[in-house]
Structures are given as C-alpha cells and as structure tokens.
Write a protein that holds these residues in place. Sequence first.
Motif, mmCIF file in Angstrom:
data_model
loop_
_atom_site.group_PDB
_atom_site.id
_atom_site.type_symbol
_atom_site.label_atom_id
_atom_site.label_comp_id
_atom_site.label_asym_id
_atom_site.label_seq_id
_atom_site.Cartn_x
_atom_site.Cartn_y
_atom_site.Cartn_z
ATOM 1 N N ASP A 107 -2.233 4.981 -10.605
ATOM 2 C CA ASP A 107 -1.330 5.334 -11.704
ATOM 3 C C ASP A 107 -0.355 4.205 -12.023
ATOM 4 O O ASP A 107 -0.117 3.879 -13.187
ATOM 5 N N ALA A 108 0.219 3.606 -10.983
ATOM 6 C CA ALA A 108 1.220 2.554 -11.206
ATOM 7 C C ALA A 108 0.606 1.366 -11.956
ATOM 8 O O ALA A 108 1.221 0.818 -12.875
ATOM 9 N N GLY A 306 2.053 -4.827 -10.456
ATOM 10 C CA GLY A 306 1.182 -3.693 -10.803
ATOM 11 C C GLY A 306 1.464 -2.440 -9.990
ATOM 12 O O GLY A 306 1.582 -1.343 -10.543
ATOM 13 N N SER A 307 1.573 -2.593 -8.681
ATOM 14 C CA SER A 307 1.765 -1.402 -7.840
ATOM 15 C C SER A 307 3.234 -1.174 -7.502
ATOM 16 O O SER A 307 3.553 -0.332 -6.663
ATOM 17 N N ALA A 308 4.127 -1.920 -8.163
ATOM 18 C CA ALA A 308 5.536 -1.917 -7.751
ATOM 19 C C ALA A 308 6.326 -0.722 -8.282
ATOM 20 O O ALA A 308 7.267 -0.876 -9.040
ATOM 21 N N THR A 309 5.922 0.466 -7.857
ATOM 22 C CA THR A 309 6.831 1.589 -8.080
ATOM 23 C C THR A 309 7.273 2.099 -6.718
ATOM 24 O O THR A 309 6.562 1.950 -5.716
ATOM 25 N N ILE A 310 8.444 2.673 -6.709
ATOM 26 C CA ILE A 310 9.004 3.174 -5.454
ATOM 27 C C ILE A 310 8.042 4.184 -4.836
ATOM 28 O O ILE A 310 7.717 4.127 -3.653
ATOM 29 N N GLU A 311 7.548 5.107 -5.678
ATOM 30 C CA GLU A 311 6.660 6.168 -5.206
ATOM 31 C C GLU A 311 5.377 5.599 -4.599
ATOM 32 O O GLU A 311 4.920 6.050 -3.540
ATOM 33 N N THR A 312 4.796 4.609 -5.272
ATOM 34 C CA THR A 312 3.530 4.044 -4.804
ATOM 35 C C THR A 312 3.710 3.306 -3.486
ATOM 36 O O THR A 312 2.919 3.465 -2.555
ATOM 37 N N ARG A 313 4.771 2.516 -3.414
ATOM 38 C CA ARG A 313 4.981 1.747 -2.183
ATOM 39 C C ARG A 313 5.281 2.676 -1.006
ATOM 40 O O ARG A 313 4.872 2.421 0.120
ATOM 41 N N GLN A 315 4.052 5.672 -0.713
ATOM 42 C CA GLN A 315 2.783 6.286 -0.351
ATOM 43 C C GLN A 315 1.876 5.289 0.378
ATOM 44 O O GLN A 315 1.196 5.652 1.340
ATOM 45 N N ARG B 122 9.818 -0.198 -15.138
ATOM 46 C CA ARG B 122 9.078 -1.174 -14.352
ATOM 47 C C ARG B 122 9.705 -2.563 -14.385
ATOM 48 O O ARG B 122 9.097 -3.543 -13.965
ATOM 49 N N PRO B 143 7.950 -4.737 0.674
ATOM 50 C CA PRO B 143 7.427 -3.496 0.083
ATOM 51 C C PRO B 143 8.208 -2.980 -1.111
ATOM 52 O O PRO B 143 7.645 -2.294 -1.958
ATOM 53 N N LEU B 144 9.495 -3.273 -1.232
ATOM 54 C CA LEU B 144 10.236 -2.736 -2.368
ATOM 55 C C LEU B 144 10.586 -3.800 -3.413
ATOM 56 O O LEU B 144 11.374 -3.542 -4.326
ATOM 57 N N MET B 146 10.876 -5.733 -6.576
ATOM 58 C CA MET B 146 10.702 -5.455 -8.006
ATOM 59 C C MET B 146 10.133 -4.067 -8.299
ATOM 60 O O MET B 146 9.455 -3.873 -9.294
ATOM 61 N N THR B 147 10.404 -3.128 -7.410
ATOM 62 C CA THR B 147 9.912 -1.771 -7.678
ATOM 63 C C THR B 147 10.844 -1.027 -8.609
ATOM 64 O O THR B 147 12.047 -1.294 -8.673
ATOM 65 N N GLY B 148 10.277 -0.081 -9.318
ATOM 66 C CA GLY B 148 11.050 0.816 -10.165
ATOM 67 C C GLY B 148 10.456 2.202 -10.082
ATOM 68 O O GLY B 148 9.419 2.407 -9.445
ATOM 69 N N GLN B 150 8.459 5.606 -11.055
ATOM 70 C CA GLN B 150 7.158 5.824 -11.696
ATOM 71 C C GLN B 150 7.278 6.963 -12.704
ATOM 72 O O GLN B 150 8.008 7.923 -12.494
#
Lengths: 339, 339
Positions: A107-108, A306-313, A315, B122, B143-144, B146-148, B150
């Motif tokens: 999704d991310a 691409g995968s840098a969302t808080i939720e994805t990381r 998980q 993002r 792991p975090l 540039m995360t934002g 989702q």
Amino acid sequence: MSKPKVVVTRQLIDEAQRILEDRKGELEIVQWNSEKPCERAWLLENAKGATGILVMLSDQVNDELLQAAGDQLKVIASFSVGTDHIERAALKKRNVRLGYTPTCLTDAVADLTVMLILMAQRRGGESMAKVIKGEWPQMPWHPLLMTGPQIRGCTVGFLGFGRIAQASLQRLLAFRIKRAIYLTSKPGQPVKEDHFNLVKTANIPIEPAQSADQIASESDVVIVGCALTPDTKHLVSTDFFKKMKKLAVIINIARGPVIDTDALVKALDQDQIFGAGLDVIENEPNIQADHPILKQPRCVLVPHIGSATIETREQMATESVENLLAGLTGKEMVNEVEL
Amino acid sequence: MSKPKVVVTRQLIDEAQRILEDRKGELEIVQWNSEKPCERAWLLENAKGATGILVMLSDQVNDELLQAAGDQLKVIASFSVGTDHIERAALKKRNVRLGYTPTCLTDAVADLTVMLILMAQRRGGESMAKVIKGEWPQMPWHPLLMTGPQIRGCTVGFLGFGRIAQASLQRLLAFRIKRAIYLTSKPGQPVKEDHFNLVKTANIPIEPAQSADQIASESDVVIVGCALTPDTKHLVSTDFFKKMKKLAVIINIARGPVIDTDALVKALDQDQIFGAGLDVIENEPNIQADHPILKQPRCVLVPHIGSATIETREQMATESVENLLAGLTGKEMVNEVEL
C-alpha cells in the motif's frame, strides 16, 4: 543449558521492540545500540554463537558472517523486501532459513506511485519551486499557465506487473484512466496472479503488451515496477524514450538501473516526454547537488521513500521479529524466502 | 444591418478559437492579442457597442464596463468557475446574462487534492528538497527515516462537501480510507446532492459532522473545499489546529482565507499537526520568497494550479465560447449563473 542468542542490528520500533523484549527470559538478546548503521566489526564479533540474526538492508549477509556465527545459526530475518544484500547460496549450503517482509509495504509504495504520477503530470515539483523562489507574483495568469496532462482518459503502461503495480492500478481506476497494458517476462501472456481481481472485474481493458516498444508508444503514463535483472537493466533508454508520447510521463518505483539516467536527462532536455517521477535512481544515494537530473524542472526525485510510512515500518519490524522467533523454533514464518 | 460585435479578452486555445473563428461571417470579433492580461483601457474602448464579452478572471466586470459597452450588451461569458470579479447586481439591473464554467474542472481539482494529501503525508516537498540540496548521500537509513502517516485507515474530514470534495473522496476510497465526515452549512444534516452516489454506495461510513470541532478532532486528513464567505473566513485558525491530531494533515484547494496563515505557521512550528498541502493561500499570488510559510519544510504550496490541466483549460475555453454564442442568440448555456 544456556539461552539461545539472537543478534539484532538495530533498535526496533515500539511494538516490535516490545515483542522482542518479552522473550528476554528465554533468549540472550544482543542489540546494536545507535542511530547509525551497525558496524561490521561489531556484527562479526557478536554474531559468534548466535542462533538467529535480525539484519537491515545495510548489513551484508555472506560466508564471512555465517562463518563468524557458527554452525548453530538457524535463521536470518531481514527487515526488507529486497534480499540483494544476502548471499542466498551461502545460507542454503548451511541450511539457514531466511525471513523477509515483502507484502506489508504494498500500500505504501502504491500510494507513492500515485503521488509521483500526479506530481509528474501536474508539475508538482516545478510549480512548488517557482513559489519557493518567489516567482508567483510574476506569473501572470493565462489559460495554459502551468498546465499538464490530465490522468483521466490515460493509457497506463506497466513494465512489470506484480503486486505493487497492481495495487497502483487499483488506485488509478478511481481517476478514470482508459486502459492499462503490462509487460511481464512473458510478453503477450496474461498475468498469472491477479492479486486484487482487477483483470477480472475492472471496467476498463487490462491487457498484456507484446513488447517494451508497445508500452513506450501507447502509454500516457509508464510505470517501472519490475525487478532489476540483466534483462531489465537500462530497459528504458534512448530507444524507449524516442517511442514515447510527447505528453507522457515515466515513473520509477522499482530499481534505479532499469532506467538509463543519461537517456532520461536527454529525453527531458529535448522535450521527448513531459516529465518523470522517480523514487529510485542509478547510484543512489550518491546523488550530489550538481547531478544533471536535478537540473530538470520536470523531474521529481524523492529519496527512496516508497515504504516510508510509520505504519509500514512498524509492521516490517514486527514481522521481522516474528520471522526471527519462528526461525528459532522451526515454526512457520510470516514470509520466508525459498532458498 | 451590421454584424453583432463580440469582445474576447484573450487568444483562446485551439478548439475554442476555431469555434469562435467559424462565426467570423456573422460576428464582428474583437480579440485582445497578447500573452499578457488584457489592458483595462483597451477593454473599455473596445467594449463599446458589444453584444457579448468573453472575460478572464483578471477582468473586472462592473458598472464601468457595462456602461462603456452600452444597452445592447446581452451576455458576459466568463472563463472561470469563480465569479468574484463580476458584480452580479450590475448585470441583473441591465438584464445581461452571465455564463461561467463550473463543472469541467472537477476531475483536475480532485486529482490535485489527492496529490497534495499524499505530498503532505509522505513528505513529498521536504524529501525532494533534501535531494536537491545534495543531502541524500548523508542520510543514513534507519527504520523511521522520512516516514509519514499512511492514508490507509484514515478518517478524512471535509469542510464543505460539494462536487469537488465528493470527487476527491471517490478517489480516496481506492486508498482504503476508513471513514469520511463532512461539514456543510447545515451541520449534522445529510448532504443534499450525492453527485457520484458515494453516500449511498461506498463501503465505508460517510457522515455529516456536527461541527468544525468534530472535523478537527476526528480527522487524519482535513480537506478545505468550501466557498469563502464571512462565515468561513479563518474557519481554520488556532483553535482548530489545537484540536487536530498530531499526525494529521490539512489541505486547502478552495480559497486561501479559509485558513489563517499565521495560525498554520504556528501549528507547523509547534508540531501540532504533521503537514499541509495548499493550492491556495491568503494574499496569493503576492507570496514573496521570504514568506514565513515557505520556511516550513512540511508545508507544500503550489501556485493555484487546481484546474491547470491541458484538457480542462481547453474545455473551459470551449464552454466559454459556447456560453457567449448562446447568450447572443438567447439559447441555453452550458452553465449560466442565476442572477
């Protein structure tokens, strides 16, 4: 009997760290304790006697590391989708299992794909830059000021049509695109896995392409979503750009070297295409401020987020720990690489 | 008998210009001939004796102009959605009809809304800026990084829930948001026009909110899509931001003054919200390079490009000409303002 030792090359995020620490009674946990990537010497030293190792993309997993660990090593759990940093043959030889986290970032990445398409078409980077430079007051309105092509009615061409490409298509349907075509390693053949039942149920044609040429010449949006192999390296180069439409955009959310950067710069310079949106690029992250791609106002380049969302990381971290623990006890992993 | 005169304050785009020129036999066409906005003195002089005038957003339509034109004037066709530049009462008094182009830009603005949401969540602007400054090589992966937040699972709150807001929601459904809430001028009441049958058919709750407070406190994404009125001016200010979630983003695709810019800068400075995506802002286009909003890395500001697609602008031009011609002959317009 001593507790099995696990080595973790990062502090993990909340939930994942908690799951790990819950096992302190049964496991000897050795964890790298800094914001910087784990040092190789530290890893080699601490791997000694480990039953499991949880690694990041930045940690090379090879004979050297496996030997340093010793024969009791049962599992490598990688916090990543890609496994380029891991010598699979070396693991197979030693009967070490390999866990990874390929599914949770779909999704991310698909979200970011849509962001990059819209930014490339609607001149997101270029128009933002004009505002930041203070040029807005000097932009007198006229009917074609800062216009770009509209996504409604577009033909979208996919180079590679796996889970992330299909998830991107799922989003694009809501923007009323007209048609999707895709090229896989078997040109002209229908894709095997229809992950979201789009091919079956979408109200637009979704068809296999015969060739990269067809993708280039018929698409208004080209999305690079394939793996990097000797066959796909520079698949998108001068010839491809020459066949693209003048108002088309190219997006890369896969691996940098699928696109020949020099050819892309030329195509943009000569207005052969309208724009580009890149999450990845050849030689990343070594992109200096004077890199020619950064002089292209119609090219948006973001730093592999691409995968840098808080939720994805979160998980990914949780699944890595789960894979690690499953590997120790011989249980089923969330996602295991077949070696 | 002399031919009716029409005045057009712009060169138009392809198709529209062609439709206009096809009427050269029956109409005297006087057209401003420059890339710059039409000069007022030229317009006042040439309006004299005109039966119809096709104007841009930059042309004030008021008593002065109508008087300069004379009593034979039948129609003003505006190349715009907004009609703030037109004194409606003056037209009504003289029985002059008013055409405008409100519907054809829905898709273009809804697309841009999604772009701004994704960029705000993002960190599109922030991460692009880092790459351009040459900082990518010095961004060690963690792991975090540039995360934002989702978009999947978000509650999306709409201030104003007209056609464009609903078209935006239609797109957002494909990103698997969890819930939508909306505030109209009648809090707590179901929206009258369900333009795309979303309220009826979507598989998530779409519900009227009781207050702006509810939108602020429950939304992960707030979209400003309402008209500017004395009631909505600074509707989003310090109080609103204080009630927003820390990971929420605010988007404005409507009119700048609905958001209090000073309050937004403070909210971003103090991490009260995660980010912002603006297509409009108070005092636009007079935003100089030293404007405080431009110092906010988590704020994306583009120069009012909501409707800026080639297809939309062509359609707006064509519809403006059709409205002009309909006004001359007493026929039905594509879109007419009830005066």
